[in-house]
Write an enzyme that holds these catalytic residues in place. Structure first.
Site, mmCIF file in Angstrom:
data_model
loop_
_atom_site.group_PDB
_atom_site.id
_atom_site.type_symbol
_atom_site.label_atom_id
_atom_site.label_comp_id
_atom_site.label_asym_id
_atom_site.label_seq_id
_atom_site.Cartn_x
_atom_site.Cartn_y
_atom_site.Cartn_z
ATOM 1 N N ASN A 7 5.803 -4.743 -18.820
ATOM 2 C CA ASN A 7 5.256 -3.508 -18.260
ATOM 3 C C ASN A 7 5.904 -3.273 -16.897
ATOM 4 O OD1 ASN A 7 3.521 -1.782 -16.638
ATOM 5 N ND2 ASN A 7 2.007 -1.932 -18.285
ATOM 6 N N ARG A 18 8.879 4.745 -1.222
ATOM 7 C CA ARG A 18 9.822 5.281 -0.237
ATOM 8 C C ARG A 18 10.339 6.669 -0.630
ATOM 9 N NH1 ARG A 18 12.857 2.871 3.861
ATOM 10 N NH2 ARG A 18 10.991 1.623 4.244
ATOM 11 N N HIS A 43 2.718 2.766 -18.431
ATOM 12 C CA HIS A 43 1.384 3.356 -18.483
ATOM 13 C C HIS A 43 1.365 4.562 -17.546
ATOM 14 C CE1 HIS A 43 -3.199 2.547 -18.838
ATOM 15 N NE2 HIS A 43 -2.967 3.811 -18.583
ATOM 16 N N ARG A 45 -0.112 7.142 -15.737
ATOM 17 C CA ARG A 45 -1.481 7.568 -15.446
ATOM 18 C C ARG A 45 -1.468 9.034 -15.005
ATOM 19 N NH1 ARG A 45 -5.124 3.510 -15.527
ATOM 20 N NH2 ARG A 45 -4.282 1.365 -15.587
ATOM 21 N N GLU A 70 1.399 3.398 -22.936
ATOM 22 C CA GLU A 70 -0.048 3.196 -22.870
ATOM 23 C C GLU A 70 -0.703 4.338 -22.108
ATOM 24 O OE1 GLU A 70 -0.555 -0.514 -20.838
ATOM 25 O OE2 GLU A 70 -0.392 -1.612 -22.709
ATOM 26 N N THR A 100 -7.222 -0.138 -11.885
ATOM 27 C CA THR A 100 -6.413 -0.588 -13.012
ATOM 28 C C THR A 100 -7.299 -0.563 -14.249
ATOM 29 O OG1 THR A 100 -4.943 -2.300 -13.882
ATOM 30 C CG2 THR A 100 -6.921 -3.057 -12.722
ATOM 31 N N HIS A 190 -3.099 -7.805 -20.051
ATOM 32 C CA HIS A 190 -3.802 -7.596 -18.772
ATOM 33 C C HIS A 190 -4.086 -8.918 -18.063
ATOM 34 C CE1 HIS A 190 -5.513 -4.627 -15.986
ATOM 35 N NE2 HIS A 190 -6.134 -5.707 -15.535
ATOM 36 N N ASP A 191 -3.416 -9.097 -16.937
ATOM 37 C CA ASP A 191 -3.575 -10.305 -16.093
ATOM 38 C C ASP A 191 -3.045 -11.575 -16.748
ATOM 39 O OD1 ASP A 191 -6.636 -9.321 -14.360
ATOM 40 O OD2 ASP A 191 -4.514 -8.941 -13.919
ATOM 41 N N GLY A 213 2.848 -7.280 -16.949
ATOM 42 C CA GLY A 213 3.483 -6.499 -15.893
ATOM 43 C C GLY A 213 3.211 -7.027 -14.504
ATOM 44 N N HIS A 214 1.958 -6.887 -14.053
ATOM 45 C CA HIS A 214 1.678 -7.173 -12.646
ATOM 46 C C HIS A 214 2.120 -8.577 -12.237
ATOM 47 C CE1 HIS A 214 -0.396 -6.177 -8.891
ATOM 48 N NE2 HIS A 214 -0.617 -7.473 -8.835
HETATM 49 C C1 LIG Z 1 -3.815 -1.493 -20.224
HETATM 50 C C2 LIG Z 1 -3.469 -2.518 -19.219
HETATM 51 O O1 LIG Z 1 -4.182 -3.455 -18.988
HETATM 52 C C3 LIG Z 1 -2.229 -2.387 -18.488
HETATM 53 O O2 LIG Z 1 -1.286 -2.035 -19.382
HETATM 54 C C4 LIG Z 1 -2.232 -1.313 -17.465
HETATM 55 O O3 LIG Z 1 -1.088 -0.554 -17.655
HETATM 56 C C5 LIG Z 1 -2.140 -1.822 -16.089
HETATM 57 O O4 LIG Z 1 -2.162 -0.662 -15.290
HETATM 58 P P1 LIG Z 1 -1.661 -0.734 -13.787
HETATM 59 O O5 LIG Z 1 -0.230 -1.222 -13.821
HETATM 60 O O6 LIG Z 1 -1.812 0.694 -13.316
HETATM 61 O O7 LIG Z 1 -2.569 -1.719 -13.103
HETATM 62 N N1 LIG Z 2 -1.288 -3.867 -21.644
HETATM 63 C C1 LIG Z 2 -1.163 -4.812 -20.556
HETATM 64 C C2 LIG Z 2 0.061 -4.487 -19.769
HETATM 65 O O1 LIG Z 2 0.886 -3.698 -20.194
HETATM 66 C C3 LIG Z 2 0.294 -5.150 -18.474
HETATM 67 O O2 LIG Z 2 -0.903 -5.529 -17.837
HETATM 68 P P1 LIG Z 2 -0.716 -6.387 -16.490
HETATM 69 O O3 LIG Z 2 0.116 -7.582 -16.863
HETATM 70 O O4 LIG Z 2 -0.010 -5.494 -15.511
HETATM 71 O O5 LIG Z 2 -2.117 -6.760 -16.074
#
Ligand SMILES: CC(=O)[C@@H](O)[C@H](O)COP(=O)(O)O
Ligand SMILES: NCC(=O)COP(=O)(O)O
Length: 237
Positions: A7, A18, A43, A45, A70, A100, A190-191, A213-214
């Protein structure tokens, strides 16, 4: 084989900070795929805080693995996805003002709406996934509305992992088995992180995909995108 979909929301967060085009999300997606990522997830938004609708159009032209979009299926999102025609769309019930994603769908309460939306995407050849909490009745509801896959919302696993990973994984194993029995594909996200992903994959080896992603982008700030992607792939193998 459990596919890794990266992600790239947080790459767009840094870019937007920036006002220019550095880092370039398209270049990042290309490099992530060259490092072995088997999918790219975004995602977009409604407030475009990170991924913009224009990014989705640009990425559609370059992603060669699986593109997963997403979002909460308002009409603007539906129109974007039908235009982009990604490999997969993942429906997430986020309110516009959430920090989130923080909950899965109530697939029973929203049965009619989800059935209609899913049918629309499937008619256009787009695989559908529904973001759900690890609750058996929600998995059963996902099958009822015609989803191809579920995406298990893994925040509670991640939160419980360090204290008691056996306890934390239990509802996910139960729900994954139920989904498999119902013929649903199984994604998760997610996480998830380098710390917790290996145990999750070991306990649910028949997962189709994890989207991360995060944590991955944060870990890459210390160790670099390529080594981090390769570490995830090794833990998923
Ligand atoms: C659905 C999910 O849990 C993630 O895919 C989401 O995209 C995280 O969104 P943010 O990156 O905006 O936190
Ligand atoms: N669907 C989960 C995703 O795409 C990424 O979630 P995260 O790793 O950013 O919490």
């Amino acid at each position: 084989m459990i596919r890794l979909s990266v992600n790239i929301n947080k790459i767009a967060t840094l870019r937007n900070a920036r006002g220019g085009n550095t880092p370039d999300v398209v270049e990042a997606a290309k490099r992530l795929e060259s490092f072995g990522a088997q999918g790219i997830t975004v995602h977009p938004r409604p407030d475009e805080r990170h991924i913009r609708y224009a990014d989705v159009r640009d990425l559609t032209q370059v992603v060669t693995t699986e593109f997963n979009i997403e979002g909460n299926p308002n009409q603007k999102f539906i129109d974007l996805v039908l235009e982009a025609k990604p490999a997969q769309v993942t429906l997430v019930p986020d309110a516009e003002d959430v920090l989130t994603s923080n909950a899965g769908w109530d697939t029973l309460k929203h049965k009619d709406f989800l059935t209609e939306v899913i049918s629309k995407f499937k008619t256009h050849g787009i695989r559908t996934s529904i973001f759900v909490d690890p609750q058996v009745k929600m998995i059963q509801g996902a099958a009822e509305v015609g989803a191809d896959r579920i995406e298990l919302y893994t925040e509670s696993y991640a939160q419980g992992y360090s204290e008691d990973k056996i306890k934390a994984i239990q509802p996910y194993i139960i729900c994954a088995e139920e989904a498999r029995q119902l013929g649903l594909g199984i994604n998760a996200g997610h996480d998830l992180s380098l710390d917790n992903i290996e145990f999750f994959a070991q306990k649910i080896p028949f997962l189709d995909e994890v989207s991360i992603g995060h944590a991955l982008i944060s870990e890459a700030l210390y160790d670099g995108l390529e080594p981090v992607v390769k570490s995830y792939l090794k833990k998923l193998s």
